[in-house]
Write a protein that holds these residues in place. Structure first.
Motif, PDB file in Angstrom:
ATOM      1  N   LYS A  48       0.074  37.651   3.387  1.00 43.96           N
ATOM      2  CA  LYS A  48      -1.010  38.511   3.719  1.00 43.96           C
ATOM      3  C   LYS A  48      -1.842  39.051   2.653  1.00 43.96           C
ATOM      4  O   LYS A  48      -1.082  39.132   1.468  1.00 43.96           O
ATOM      5  CB  LYS A  48      -0.686  39.827   4.709  1.00 43.96           C
ATOM      6  CG  LYS A  48       0.253  40.618   4.361  1.00 43.96           C
ATOM      7  CD  LYS A  48       0.463  41.658   5.421  1.00 43.96           C
ATOM      8  CE  LYS A  48       1.428  42.703   4.909  1.00 43.96           C
ATOM      9  NZ  LYS A  48       2.087  43.855   5.710  1.00 43.96           N
ATOM     10  N   TYR A  58      -1.893  36.177  10.194  1.00 44.62           N
ATOM     11  CA  TYR A  58      -1.342  35.304   9.517  1.00 44.62           C
ATOM     12  C   TYR A  58      -0.128  34.491   9.733  1.00 44.62           C
ATOM     13  O   TYR A  58       0.227  33.515   9.199  1.00 44.62           O
ATOM     14  CB  TYR A  58      -0.893  36.016   8.142  1.00 44.62           C
ATOM     15  CG  TYR A  58      -1.883  36.667   7.321  1.00 44.62           C
ATOM     16  CD1 TYR A  58      -2.153  37.950   7.673  1.00 44.62           C
ATOM     17  CD2 TYR A  58      -2.639  36.046   6.515  1.00 44.62           C
ATOM     18  CE1 TYR A  58      -3.050  38.858   7.132  1.00 44.62           C
ATOM     19  CE2 TYR A  58      -3.686  36.986   5.769  1.00 44.62           C
ATOM     20  CZ  TYR A  58      -3.910  38.508   6.065  1.00 44.62           C
ATOM     21  OH  TYR A  58      -4.894  39.085   5.464  1.00 44.62           O
ATOM     22  N   GLY A 112      -0.112  30.652   6.981  1.00 43.60           N
ATOM     23  CA  GLY A 112      -0.571  31.789   6.146  1.00 43.60           C
ATOM     24  C   GLY A 112      -1.232  31.707   5.095  1.00 43.60           C
ATOM     25  O   GLY A 112      -2.350  32.285   4.929  1.00 43.60           O
ATOM     26  N   PRO A 117      -8.454  38.528   8.896  1.00 44.11           N
ATOM     27  CA  PRO A 117      -7.946  37.452   9.778  1.00 44.11           C
ATOM     28  C   PRO A 117      -8.527  37.752  11.433  1.00 44.11           C
ATOM     29  O   PRO A 117      -8.696  36.710  11.946  1.00 44.11           O
ATOM     30  CB  PRO A 117      -6.592  37.320   9.676  1.00 44.11           C
ATOM     31  CG  PRO A 117      -6.221  37.822   8.235  1.00 44.11           C
ATOM     32  CD  PRO A 117      -7.279  38.698   7.948  1.00 44.11           C
TER      33      PRO A 117
END
Length: 965
Positions: free
Chosen positions: A807, A848, A868, A882
């Motif tokens: 992330k 993710y 991811g 996201p």
């Protein structure tokens, strides 16, 4: 070669003593070798060219008669550079060990010219290239060779089979590929073979029975296919066999029953089929048996009860039927039992709680029986060491035992998804060490006992989908580590207690589908780490809190509360004005003016007195509170382990006390002392951030360097100290320009710290979402970040490490704008936890996470990281998160970008702050690559090596042009 020759010619004049026939030229060879190295810790300071011989030098041993060097052992000296030709002068060298350093370059094939060399250990370095075929062509005396944990590629050379004197070979944790050399099984003296964690494939050839002396073979985590060699049982001395995480299939060969000396048999993560053979009970020396994640069917053979030395048994994720055989009660040394995710039926056997197990995992079966049998108190002595109890997803009925609190060592308790009824016993408060408590999806009723506040180590409390009534107890505020509070789908009433606002670590709260009333406490805005807060479908009223997380809360998270108001629910709150005081001028008191005046004074006095009394009471309460806080802090400090054993390198020293809280701090290189002392490592004022695995702090070393300290919040789920140290040391050897370096660690049984290099410029998330337009990342900066992330991730995959938790918060940007991937490898520190538990630790990576995390039957691979990465690419290019919560909608970034491309709205796919200043022939392919990486189907996603190659092809040829502003 040329460098070494020049170095030799430069140094020869220094050695006038070389004209002396008694002089041995080992000094010259070692000085030449040293001249090509970097020695940051001056470990080789004693190496002086003026000495007649090197026998008193650090790391050097000589033959006492000839004064010639026989051993060179420089393990863990923090050396870097190439392994030069100077060593070729050490013609009597028998042992060469340079492990746990930072040597680079290729392996010198001429080392084999040292005719008496017996041991070569170059493990845990950064050596690259092929294993040279010539290295093994003159190896008459070679007995042990280790190139483990490097970056070696290519095939294992066929010439290895010429070294008939070899007893130990370790090429693990590299990137070797191809098939096993055809002559490998001709090394008749071989005792240990470790080729684990590589990319080797093909079938394992027969002929292994020739290895009469073989005691250990480890081929785990490769790509081998086909069946196990049918003659493997001919290795009668074999004690450890590990072929886990390959693509092997077929039934277990019957010759395995001849391995009577075997103590560890691990075949996890293959496609072995058929029934578990009854002859398994003949392997009476087995201490560890792992057949998990295969396709075994049928019953567990009763002969397994003959394995009286067995400590660990894992048969999880197969299709085993029937019940647990009664004979297993004779496995008196068993500590870990995992038969989860099978098709077991029948009663939950009573003997399972009488064996002194530390971990019991029976989840995902069809076991039944009342939880009240046997009485917990009656077997309390056997349960004192129990750490993990997972009985979830079965058919258990009855009530939770009222004396469950005697399980004082329990760290993880999951009895969710059963048919349990009755109330939660008050003795639950005695589970002082429990971190995860999951009683969800049952038929529990009654109240949440106020004693829940006694579970002071609690990190996750999951009680959803029951019939629980009453208020949420305010005592929950005592669970200061609580990060996840899931109470949805019950019959809870009363207000949301303001005490929840004291739980500063809270990340996930779900109170939806209850009968909660009143207004939400304004103090909830102080919860700075909230990721999700759902109170939908209750009877809440009043204004929503304003500030912090609640400024971006989605409308769905508060829907179904008709009396709530605020901008999120698109309902304005009514204005509230104070009612004015009206004096009646026609009052009869007008005839008694003095009386009215007296009454006014009385009222004034009463109000003043009230205010004074209230202020005094407030001050008194404050004094009491401060006093209690001081007492608590002193008490905490007396309980907090502050003693640390400081050591450099990896040299542990024994703790000078029997106190189990006494810790060990180990730095892989550099100073192991801190400016503020050990007690200040976890200073709240130095906190940098929090994630799914822990809290990060900044501190300073004596040499002025800053480091980042991660306190692992899953400490009680960590492996044993030996396994923890082994994994951390492995992670500590991983070095790459685009990876955050692990520089050390600290261990006690209750506290684990990881020490990382400090990256001062913050996370990618901060640069994308917390910056101002004037500081907006340019396209070239974004492209370089994407390439750097790809290279770092590709390197991790080469090392057979899955990140699991990608992330933008875990991507750090250094002072030069280079990205560094952090938080990798932490999932490897956890014990055998299923993916549900693992994913709960990394839920903060919302948006993710690959879809296969939700599917229990799909194997988690590197392709999860690729997914991811794809989302990260889209985040970098668009500047959007996201998942973004709009006023009445939730926007998923991947879907938004794909839809915009399909509709020809390309301009919507790029961060508006770029204002069109980017090359479309570079940007559009990057967007498409991100979408491919984020494919729902894992097999459609490319490998990270391919991603790096694609990005290098995408890059515009005008690389030297001035950067677009």
């Amino acid at each position: 070669m040329l460098f070494d020759l020049c170095l030799f010619l430069l140094l020869v004049p220094v050695f006038s003593k070389s004209l002396d026939p008694t002089f041995n030229d080992d000094v010259l060879g070692l000085i030449v070798f040293k001249a090509g190295l970097q020695d940051p810790e001056s470990k080789l300071a004693s190496w002086n060219e003026e000495d007649e011989n090197p026998c008193n030098w650090v790391g050097v041993k000589c033959d006492p008669k000839t004064q010639r060097v026989t051993e060179l052992v420089l393990d863990g000296f923090s050396l870097s550079g190439h392994i030069g030709h100077g060593l070729l002068r050490l013609q009597f060298l028998q042992i060469l060990s340079l492990s746990n350093n930072n040597f680079t370059g290729t392996i010198n094939p001429d080392l084999s010219q040292l005719g008496v060399l017996q041991v070569v250990d170059l493990s845990q370095n950064n050596l690259s290239g092929f294993i040279p075929d010539g290295f093994f062509k003159q190896c008459e005396s070679l007995r042990s060779v280790s190139f483990a944990t490097n970056k070696l590629t290519g095939q294992i050379p066929e010439s290895l089979s010429w070294c008939t004197s070899l007893a130990a070979v370790n090429f693990s944790s590299n990137q070797l590929s191809g098939e096993l050399p055809s002559g490998l099984w001709f090394l008749r003296g071989l005792q240990s073979l470790d080729l684990s964690d590589n990319l080797l494939g093909g079938e394992i050839p027969e002929g292994i029975t020739n290895l009469y002396d073989l005691t250990a073979i480890n081929l785990q985590n490769n790509r081998f296919s086909g069946q196990l060699p049918v003659d493997i049982g001919g290795c009668l001395l074999l004690k450890m066999l590990d072929f886990s995480e390959n693509s092997l299939s077929g039934v277990l060969p019957e010759s395995l029953r001849r391995l009577r000396s075997c103590t560890s048999l691990r075949l996890r993560g293959n496609s072995f089929a058929g029934e578990i053979p009854s002859w398994i009970g003949e392997l009476k020396n087995l201490e560890s048996l792992d057949l998990s994640t295969n396709e075994f069917v049928g019953r567990i053979p009763s002969s397994i009860g003959n394995l009286t030395l067995l400590k660990e048994l894992s048969l999880s994720r197969n299709r085993i039927t029937g019940g647990l055989p009664q004979s297993m009660a004779y496995c008196l040394n068993l500590l870990v039992l995992d038969v989860s995710q099978n098709e077991l039926t029948g009663n939950l056997p009573s003997w399972i709680f009488k064996m002194g197990l530390k971990s019991i995992s029976l989840s995902g079966n069809g076991l039944s029986k009342s939880m009240q049998y046997p009485s917990v108190t009656s077997v309390a002595a056997s349960l004192q060491g129990l750490k993990v109890l997972d009985l979830s997803s079965n058919d258990l009925s009855g009530e939770i035992p009222s004396d469950i609190g005697v399980l004082s060592s329990l760290l993880f308790l999951n009895i969710s998804r059963n048919r349990l009824f009755g109330s939660i016993p008050s003795s639950i408060g005695d589970l002082k060490m429990t971190q995860v408590l999951d009683l969800s999806d049952n038929k529990l009723n009654g109240r949440i006992p106020s004693e829940i506040g006694g579970v002071v180590s609690l990190v996750e409390l999951i009680l959803e989908k029951n019939c629980i009534t009453g208020n949420i107890p305010t005592q929950i505020k005592n669970c200061s580590s609580l990060a996840s509070l899931m109470l949805s789908q019950n019959n809870l009433t009363g207000p949301v207690p303001a005490a929840i606002a004291n739980l500063s670590n809270l990340q996930y709260v779900d109170l939806s589908f209850n009968n909660l009333s009143g207004s939400l406490p304004k103090e909830l805005t102080n919860l700075s780490y909230l990721v999700s807060f759902n109170v939908s479908h209750n009877k809440l009223q009043g204004e929503l809190p304003v500030g912090g997380f609640f400024n971006t809360i989605s409308s769905s998270a508060v829907s179904g509360n008709p009396a709530l108001c605020g901008s999120v629910v698109n309902r304005s709150c009514p204005s509230v004005h104070p009612k004015p005081i009206v004096l009646n001028p026609n009052s009869s008191a007008s005839s008694n003016g003095s009386s009215l005046s007296h009454n006014h004074q009385k009222i004034a006095f009463s109000i003043s007195a009230f205010i004074a009394i209230g202020a005094a009471a407030f001050i008194a309460l404050g004094v009491v509170a401060v006093s209690l806080l001081n007492i608590h802090v002193r008490s905490s400090m007396t309980r907090t382990p502050v003693a640390l054993t400081l050591s450099g390198g990896e040299d542990f020293s024994c703790s000078p006390t029997n106190d189990p809280n006494y810790g060990k701090l180990v730095m892989f290189s550099g100073d192991a002392d801190f400016v503020a002392g050990a007690h200040a490592l976890l200073n709240k004022d130095c906190e940098l951030g929090r994630g799914g695995f822990g809290v990060v702090y900044r501190t300073i070393l004596r040499d002025g360097r800053s480091v980042a300290i991660k306190k692992l919040t899953v400490s009680s789920l960590i492996k044993s100290q030996d396994e923890f140290e082994r994994e951390v040391k492995r992670l500590g050897k991983i070095r790459h320009h685009n990876l955050v370096a692990l520089e050390g660690y600290y261990w006690t049984s209750s506290l684990q710290l990881l020490i990382y290099e400090y990256i001062s410029s913050g996370s990618l998330y901060k640069h994308l979402h917390d910056g101002h337009n004037k500081n907006c990342l340019s396209w070239r900066q974004r492209f370089n970040i994407i390439v750097g992330m790809a290279k770092g991730l590709a390197h991790l995959h080469h090392m057979n490490i899955i990140h699991y938790n990608l992330k933008s918060n875990n991507i750090l940007i250094d002072d030069f704008g280079e990205p560094k991937v952090g938080d990798f490898g932490l999932a490897r520190l956890l014990p055998m936890l299923d993916r549900c538990i693992l994913s709960s630790k990394i839920q903060s990576a919302l948006g993710y996470m690959a879809p296969e995390f939700a599917c229990q039957t799909v194997k988690i691979t590197e392709k999860c990281d690729v997914y991811g990465f794809g989302i990260l690419v889209l985040e970098v290019v668009t500047g959007k998160r996201p998942v973004e919560y709009m006023e009445d909608d939730v926007v998923v970034l991947c879907d938004m970008v794909r839809g915009a491309l399909e509709d020809g709205r390309v301009e919507e796919c790029f961060d508006g702050r770029l204002r069109g200043n980017f090359p479309e022939d570079e940007a559009i392919p990057v967007i498409k690559l991100g979408l491919i990486c984020a494919s729902q189907v894992p097999s459609n996603r490319p490998d990270m090596e391919e991603v790096v190659n694609i990005l290098e092809l995408i890059q515009c040829p005008a690389e030297g042009q001035e950067e677009l502003e």
